[in-house]
Motif scaffolding. Structure first.
Motif, PDB file in Angstrom:
ATOM      1  N   GLY A  81       0.658  -1.174   0.077  1.00  0.00           N
ATOM      2  CA  GLY A  81       0.098   0.156   0.079  1.00  0.00           C
ATOM      3  C   GLY A  81       0.693   1.165  -0.016  1.00  0.00           C
ATOM      4  O   GLY A  81       0.293   2.196   0.272  1.00  0.00           O
ATOM      5  N   ARG A 108      -0.983  -4.090  -9.619  1.00  0.00           N
ATOM      6  CA  ARG A 108      -1.858  -4.234  -8.591  1.00  0.00           C
ATOM      7  C   ARG A 108      -2.603  -5.200  -8.462  1.00  0.00           C
ATOM      8  O   ARG A 108      -2.764  -6.158  -7.501  1.00  0.00           O
ATOM      9  CB  ARG A 108      -2.632  -2.848  -8.143  1.00  0.00           C
ATOM     10  N   PRO A 167      -3.279   3.333  -3.096  1.00  0.00           N
ATOM     11  CA  PRO A 167      -2.333   3.514  -1.766  1.00  0.00           C
ATOM     12  C   PRO A 167      -2.898   3.684  -0.568  1.00  0.00           C
ATOM     13  O   PRO A 167      -4.019   4.281  -0.572  1.00  0.00           O
ATOM     14  CB  PRO A 167      -0.994   4.367  -2.088  1.00  0.00           C
ATOM     15  N   ARG A 168      -2.519   3.223   0.634  1.00  0.00           N
ATOM     16  CA  ARG A 168      -2.943   3.684   1.876  1.00  0.00           C
ATOM     17  C   ARG A 168      -1.908   4.702   2.383  1.00  0.00           C
ATOM     18  O   ARG A 168      -2.294   5.794   3.164  1.00  0.00           O
ATOM     19  CB  ARG A 168      -2.607   2.520   2.788  1.00  0.00           C
TER      20      ARG A 168
END
Lengths: 252, 286, 328
Positions: A81, A108, A167-168
């Motif tokens: 992430g 991803r 993404p985180r």
């Protein structure tokens, strides 16, 4: 206490005898809006490279959502992430805007492992990419080649690719670098409109942008954290004024 | 013991020729990032020039060697100015293909001028003897070859370490942009280096006819060896080129002595091992 | 302004067949009937096309420059040749085994060397091929060494089609194998995996940053390319019933590189233009004199790199683009 999206503990890096990161302790909460500032050569980009795994640290550790990822490859960290943009565009210049974003999505979702079904029939990948382009008002440029695109729009593709990774943690390395001030607000509007749950770290030189965007600021000088604080604390900090803001304001 | 001595001696003579020819290739690669696979053609030209000058014009040996240096250096400048410089900004693949094209053309041209057969080396009378070093006799020509090469190496080292141009070359190999920003004319510097490197290859080619032979296929035949010296030594490193040349020279000679059928086997094994262990070469910078 | 529905049309439709793609195949079949006396040369051309196609996968798509692709061609040739010389003359299984052995060699060597770049990678590919040539030279018992491997006798294909003296069977056999390999290659380059190879060529840093296992991808395509080159080598061994040391030579690695540069790399069909052009030129010019041939090919190489870096196909594309612009 909110969960930490990203943390570094005593992260250090030397290039030969030259220390470029010195025992950096850094914490980024989920959904954070954090700015990293410091004079040129302070080691800001190096810090990002250490977080993403593009560089191996000399000592110290990197943690993503509580897990130690120091030993993991760049690719493995992306899977957990983390995404970044580059200060200088790193795009597939000979490919279309859409292909650029599909590249990230395909990696991803694992579609990029497939060897036989054409990418053109991966409707789910293409549709997701188009949705991201739409979000960044790049939709009309989908089929244009990167090298035919004005620089400012290329900077948007940098962000689009990062978003394709869902993404985180998003690391933005001077997203408006090289873009005329008149156009840079487009980029900043886009960044401000990104989903709240993404923890963001932005490297930026323009203090107006920093103070508008960030809820927390880290000042890096010569590879060391000088101070961490809220924008008002940073603005009031004497040492920061000395090494950084003072110089900056004098220049206008 | 005798075998080891012979291998050491012949290997060293061979290494000196390899070094003289490869060092220019290494420095131009280090300086300009230019992969010049046709560098061996300059050595070949030096060989043909020297032989022709001696045979047709009656110029004495030493004079012919010096003229080979000057002639090849001048010719190389013409090539550098007109053709090579178009490729500095291009990719590695283009450079490789362009210079391979030059190699092919050099084969054709040399065959037309000098014929397809191996040229008989000309050894002056005063070098046709043996040199007695006390414990053993060695062929005078190869002894001469080693001594002259060592002298050139010392001169080269002195030139690079002690002169202004040398310092500029070192600075430019180290960091081209930085060198440019402090006012070094890297472009001109490169032409000088290119000419010098090609001239040295010309000397190596001329002196080395007795060691490497001389046919129109020379540049192709020995290309792999020259490239190995450059890669194993490390781009742009003169010390690296020297160490690599000695290493390759001795290993290749020993391999061919003990295993006539698969002599080069060890050469390639060593090269692969070194490059996997240190991709930047022994003395190259990472 | 492009309508929203049409966005991405380029990407969505790129893999579709166009009529132009049938041209080389029609030409190959037509050549069989039109030039019956050239079928032996024809088969060699088809083998070169396949070899060049295999190189295109790594050079044109993944951007790996190899000066030693003959390594895998040679492994394939010796595998098929030795198998047959030892008494197993069934051709298809020979091809499959050659592909497997060459593929494994590609995977192992690729794993080791593809961490390097630039001159180092160039040298490693070159040295690997030269090393194999030394081994082949040394192992005379199996390879025949310098004299080459003799005693290859092929059974009929599927037990039906005998290899004939005029090379008719050989030509059609090579064409069929080439077609199958081409279908595979075409599928790969249009797949997401193939797209990610292009990504590595275009910008390797970005590729790392989107989380791609770059090294694994490079090794994978290198092994596939090696297997394909192995099949080409096996075809040569089977159709000429001879394997010489030159299958592993630097010259052969150079030849195939020139072929793909001449035709145009990174577009699959470059091999189909480069190989016949190169080999027919070679056949004609070398008959006159080898010097003419060497000078000619050297000059062509220099001129192509200077003025037509995308090869003949690139020139055709530019011409086509200009034509379309004019007719608008």
């Amino acid at each position: 206490m909110t969960a930490l999206a990203l943390e570094t503990r005593a992260l250090s890096k030397n290039f030969g005898a030259l220390p470029v990161a010195q025992a950096i302790d850094f914490r980024l909460a989920s959904g954070a809006r954090h700015a990293l500032i410091g004079p040129n050569g302070a080691g800001k980009t190096t810090f990002i490279n250490l977080i993403t795994g593009a560089l191996k640290p000399s000592s110290g550790s990197v943690h993503l959502a509580g897990a130690d990822v120091t030993a993991l490859s760049q690719a493995a960290r992306v899977k957990r992430g983390i995404a970044r943009t580059f200060q200088i565009n790193q795009l597939y210049r000979g490919l279309s805007v859409l292909e650029n974003v599909c590249m990230a999505i395909a990696e991803r979702t694992g579609a990029a492992r497939a060897m036989f079904r054409p990418i053109g029939r991966r409707g789910e990948v293409i549709d997701e990419a188009l949705a991201i382009l739409e979000l960044l008002s790049l939709g009309d440029d989908a089929d244009r080649l990167i090298r035919e695109l004005p620089y400012g729009r290329q900077r948007l593709v940098e962000i689009a690719i990062a978003l394709g990774l869902k993404p985180r943690v998003l690391l933005l390395d001077e997203p408006a670098a090289g873009v005329p001030t008149a156009e840079s607000h487009v980029l900043l509007d886009v960044i401000e409109s990104l989903p709240a749950e993404i923890a963001m770290l932005i490297i930026e030189h323009d203090m107006d942008v920093v103070f508008r965007f960030a809820r927390e600021i880290t000042v890096l000088v010569a590879g060391e954290v000088l101070v961490v604080g809220t924008p008002s604390e940073i603005a009031a900090n004497e040492r920061v004024r000395e090494v950084y803001l003072g110089k900056k304001t004098r220049h206008g | 013991m005798t075998a080891a001595l012979s291998i050491g001696f012949d290997g060293l003579a061979y290494a000196m020729v390899l070094f003289l020819i490869s060092v220019g290739m290494s420095v131009t690669m280090g300086l300009m990032g230019f992969a010049n696979l046709a560098h061996g053609a300059f050595a070949m030209l030096g060989g043909y020039l020297a032989i022709t000058l001696m045979r047709e014009a009656g110029i004495p040996f030493v004079g012919a060697i010096v003229l080979a240096f000057v002639g090849v250096a001048l010719i190389s400048v013409v090539f550098e100015r007109t053709l090579y410089r178009r490729f500095y900004a291009k990719g590695e693949l283009d450079q490789v293909l362009f210079t391979i094209g030059l190699v092919f053309m050099s084969i054709a041209v040399c065959t037309l001028i000098w014929g397809p057969v191996n040229v008989v080396p000309i050894v002056p009378d005063f070098l046709k003897t043996q040199v007695d070093l006390g414990f053993r006799e060695f062929p005078a020509y190869r002894t001469f070859l080693i001594l002259v090469s060592l002298a050139i190496i010392v001169a080269l080292w002195y030139g690079l370490e002690r002169t202004k141009v040398g310092a500029q070359i070192r600075a430019a190999v180290n960091n081209r942009r930085m060198a440019q920003s402090i006012g070094i004319d890297v472009d001109r510097l490169f032409t000088i280096t290119f000419a010098l490197g090609s001239g040295l290859a010309g000397i190596g080619g001329a002196l080395g006819v007795e060691v490497l032979g001389l046919t129109p296929f020379y540049a192709l035949e020995w290309l792999v060896h020259f490239m190995i010296v450059v890669a194993v030594g490390g781009l742009g490193s003169i010390r690296g080129a020297f160490v690599a040349a000695v290493l390759i020279g001795v290993i290749d000679t020993a391999g061919k002595y003990f295993f006539p059928h698969a002599g080069a086997f060890f050469l390639f094994v060593i090269t692969i091992v070194v490059l996997l262990w240190r991709p930047q070469g022994l003395f190259g910078r990472a | 302004m492009i309508g929203i529905a049409e966005r991405g049309a380029f990407l969505r439709h790129r893999h579709r067949l166009s009529w132009a793609e049938s041209v080389p195949w029609i030409a190959a079949v037509a050549a069989f009937f039109l030039f019956p006396s050239y079928e032996t040369l024809g088969a060699q051309v088809l083998i070169m096309v396949l070899f060049a196609l295999s190189l295109d996968l790594i050079l044109g798509y993944a951007g790996i420059i190899s000066l030693g692709h003959a390594a895998f061609f040679g492994i394939g040739a010796y595998t098929a040749g030795i198998l047959s010389a030892q008494g197993w003359g069934e051709p298809i299984s020979g091809l499959v085994l050659a592909a497997i052995v060459a593929g494994i060699a590609g995977f192992i060597s690729g794993w080791a060397i593809l961490r390097t770049t630039g001159l180092t990678l160039l040298m490693l590919t070159l040295c690997f091929a030269e090393l194999l040539r030394e081994i082949a030279n040394e192992q005379e018992h199996y390879t025949g060494g310098d004299d080459g491997l003799r005693g290859i006798r092929m059974d009929p294909i599927f037990g039906v089609f005998e290899f004939d003296l005029f090379g008719e069977t050989a030509y059609l056999y090579c064409l069929a194998v080439l077609f199958i390999m081409f279908v595979v290659a075409r599928a790969i380059v249009h797949s997401p995996f193939g797209q990610s190879l292009t990504g590595i060529r275009e910008n390797i840093r970005r590729m790392h940053a989107v989380g791609a296992p770059v090294h694994l991808k490079l090794v994978t395509i290198y092994a596939i390319s090696a297997a394909m080159a192995g099949v080409a080598g096996a075809l040569l061994a089977q159709t000429t019933e001879y394997v010489g040391l030159t299958v592993l030579s630097f010259i052969r690695s150079g030849d195939v590189l020139i072929v793909i540069i001449l035709g145009g790399f990174g577009r699959l069909y470059g091999a189909f233009i480069g190989a016949p052009l190169y080999m027919v030129l070679q056949d004609q010019l070398a008959k006159q004199s080898p010097e003419y041939w060497l000078f000619g090919i050297g000059l062509v190489l220099v001129v192509v790199v200077m003025f037509a870096p995308r090869g003949v196909l690139g020139l055709l594309e530019d011409l086509g683009a200009r034509f379309r612009r004019d007719s608008r």
